[in-house]
Structures are given as structure tokens and as C-alpha cells.
Design a protein around this motif. Structure first.
Motif, PDB file in Angstrom:
ATOM      1  N   THR A  93       0.827  -1.210   0.000  1.00  0.00           N
ATOM      2  CA  THR A  93       0.000   0.000   0.000  1.00  0.00           C
ATOM      3  C   THR A  93       0.857   1.255   0.000  1.00  0.00           C
ATOM      4  O   THR A  93       0.521   2.250  -0.649  1.00  0.00           O
ATOM      5  N   ASP A  94       1.977   1.204   0.707  1.00  0.00           N
ATOM      6  CA  ASP A  94       2.886   2.357   0.724  1.00  0.00           C
ATOM      7  C   ASP A  94       3.433   2.645  -0.677  1.00  0.00           C
ATOM      8  O   ASP A  94       3.610   3.809  -1.066  1.00  0.00           O
ATOM      9  N   LEU A  95       3.709   1.583  -1.433  1.00  0.00           N
ATOM     10  CA  LEU A  95       4.181   1.772  -2.807  1.00  0.00           C
ATOM     11  C   LEU A  95       3.106   2.464  -3.646  1.00  0.00           C
ATOM     12  O   LEU A  95       3.401   3.396  -4.403  1.00  0.00           O
ATOM     13  N   ILE A  96       1.865   2.033  -3.494  1.00  0.00           N
ATOM     14  CA  ILE A  96       0.760   2.635  -4.248  1.00  0.00           C
ATOM     15  C   ILE A  96       0.603   4.103  -3.866  1.00  0.00           C
ATOM     16  O   ILE A  96       0.426   4.972  -4.726  1.00  0.00           O
ATOM     17  N   ARG A  97       0.683   4.406  -2.576  1.00  0.00           N
ATOM     18  CA  ARG A  97       0.576   5.797  -2.115  1.00  0.00           C
ATOM     19  C   ARG A  97       1.697   6.650  -2.712  1.00  0.00           C
ATOM     20  O   ARG A  97       1.471   7.782  -3.134  1.00  0.00           O
ATOM     21  N   ALA A  98       2.904   6.117  -2.722  1.00  0.00           N
ATOM     22  CA  ALA A  98       4.042   6.869  -3.260  1.00  0.00           C
ATOM     23  C   ALA A  98       3.852   7.133  -4.751  1.00  0.00           C
ATOM     24  O   ALA A  98       4.104   8.244  -5.230  1.00  0.00           O
ATOM     25  N   GLU A  99       3.392   6.136  -5.488  1.00  0.00           N
ATOM     26  CA  GLU A  99       3.163   6.308  -6.920  1.00  0.00           C
ATOM     27  C   GLU A  99       2.021   7.278  -7.176  1.00  0.00           C
ATOM     28  O   GLU A  99       2.053   8.069  -8.120  1.00  0.00           O
TER      29      GLU A  99
END
Length: 220
Positions: A93-99
Motif C-alpha cells: 500500500t505504501d508503494l501505491i501511495r508513493a506512486e
């Protein structure tokens, strides 16, 4: 080495065994892919214009798994995968938020150049979504006449209340809670769908739910 449990591999990995770390990821690859697939579908990432695919999520989940392994204590009596699951999902989820944050910046600074078609709440015709959903729910399927009557009464009250909200709030709630497609979408997935910041999506949701609650007949 390959016949060792997750818990045994964790103990070895904590002692610096690199082979145990690799086997831990390999042994739980199925769980990583399943979690990645669930997130990818629930957040509708295929239509989000983000540069994130399932393999990216699996890779981030692997990092989350290894981070969890470093702090795992088998003496607590918890299975490793139960302990690691939140860390795996949070890493993805953190990756999605960053993207998503990078995508927002690109759109703000050059939407026309990117040629991105953004779905905005104001552009969606909630009346059509609502009508289609009511028609689909009204089909009897395998319910008894009494169940159909009770369900239709409850839904009728709900849709009457929804009809008193703004088109923007209707559209948001219909998508977020699965009225339009029988699939409830997570907050971040809904933000991605409507190109809202996560905090703005949360505020929109809270306001819409407050207004809906006030319109429901059992509130009075």
C-alpha cells in the motif's frame, strides 16, 4: 533447509543466514501474489494510470515480509505469516501511495501533455448508476418473497436518502461501497478512481455519510 518451517527460517535469517531469507520469500510467494492480486483488483490499478503492476507489489511485499522476519518472536505463539501479513500489505500500500503522490504531481504540472483522462466525481452521472443498481437488486434471484420485500423496503429507503444528496456525494458512495458493481472499494482505491488525494477522499466520504445518515428515516 527447504523443509524448514517459516518460523525456523526466521530464526536462521535473524542470525544472518541469507539462504534462509531467500527461502522465506520463496516459500511464501503464493501468499505474496495472492495479496498483491487482491490489492491490484480492489484498487482498480489496471485503470488508474499508475506505473504499478502485480510484480511491483510482490517485490514490495517481499521487503515487508523480510522486515517482519527481523522482528518475529516465535515464543509468542503466533504463526509467522499471521504476524507478517499486515507488514506485507502495508508495504504494498505504501508503494501505491508513493506512486499516487507522483502521479498527482505530474497531472498538476502537465495534465494535457500526458493525455490522461481523469474521472472526476462531477463528471459521473450518478442517476444512471443508481437506476442500474436498483434494477439489478430488484431481480428476485433465489430469495423468498418475504426476503425480497424486506430487502426492497430497506434499499428503497436507502436510495431515497441517497437521492437527497448532491450528485457528487451520491457518486462517491455508490462506488466506494459497491452499490454500482457489488464490489466495495478501499479508500485509497476510491481516491485513485476519482483522482482525489487520500485525505480529500476521506473528507468527502465523512461528509457524504453524515449527510446520508441525516436523511435516513430511522434517524428521526
Amino acid at each position: 533447509m527447504k523443509n524448514r518451517t517459516n518460523e525456523q527460517l526466521c530464526a536462521l535469517a535473524q542470525k544472518g543466514d541469507t539462504e534462509a531469507r531467500s527461502l522465506l520469500v520463496e516459500q511464501n510467494a503464493g501468499f505474496l501474489r495472492k495479496t498483491a492480486g487482491e490489492l491490484y483488483r480492489s484498487m482498480n490499478l489496471a485503470q488508474s494510470n499508475l506505473c504499478v503492476d502485480c510484480e511491483d507489489l510482490v517485490q514490495e511485499g517481499s521487503i515487508g515480509l523480510l522486515s517482519a522476519a527481523a522482528g518475529f518472536d516465535a515464543a509468542r505463539g503466533i504463526k509467522f505469516l499471521t504476524y507478517a501479513a499486515p507488514a506485507i500489505r502495508n508495504a504494498m500500500t505504501d508503494l501505491i501511495r508513493a506512486e499516487f503522490a507522483q502521479f498527482e504531481q505530474k497531472v498538476v504540472h502537465g495534465e494535457n501533455e500526458l493525455g490522461i483522462q481523469i474521472i472526476r466525481l462531477e463528471d459521473v452521472r450518478s442517476e444512471e448508476e443508481q437506476a442500474q443498481r436498483i434494477e439489478a437488486i430488484s431481480h428476485p434471484l433465489a430469495h423468498s418473497p418475504e426476503e425480497i420485500y424486506i430487502k426492497q423496503e430497506e434499499l428503497s429507503e436507502l436510495y431515497q436518502a441517497l437521492g437527497k444528496l448532491s450528485a457528487r456525494e451520491q457518486t462517491y458512495l455508490l462506488y466506494r461501497f459497491g452499490f454500482a458493481d457489488d464490489t466495495a472499494h478501499p479508500l485509497l482505491g476510491t481516491a485513485l478512481h476519482f483522482h482525489l488525494g487520500e485525505s480529500r477522499a476521506k473528507r468527502t466520504e465523512e461528509q457524504a455519510l453524515d449527510n446520508l445518515w441525516l436523511e435516513l428515516p430511522w434517524w428521526y
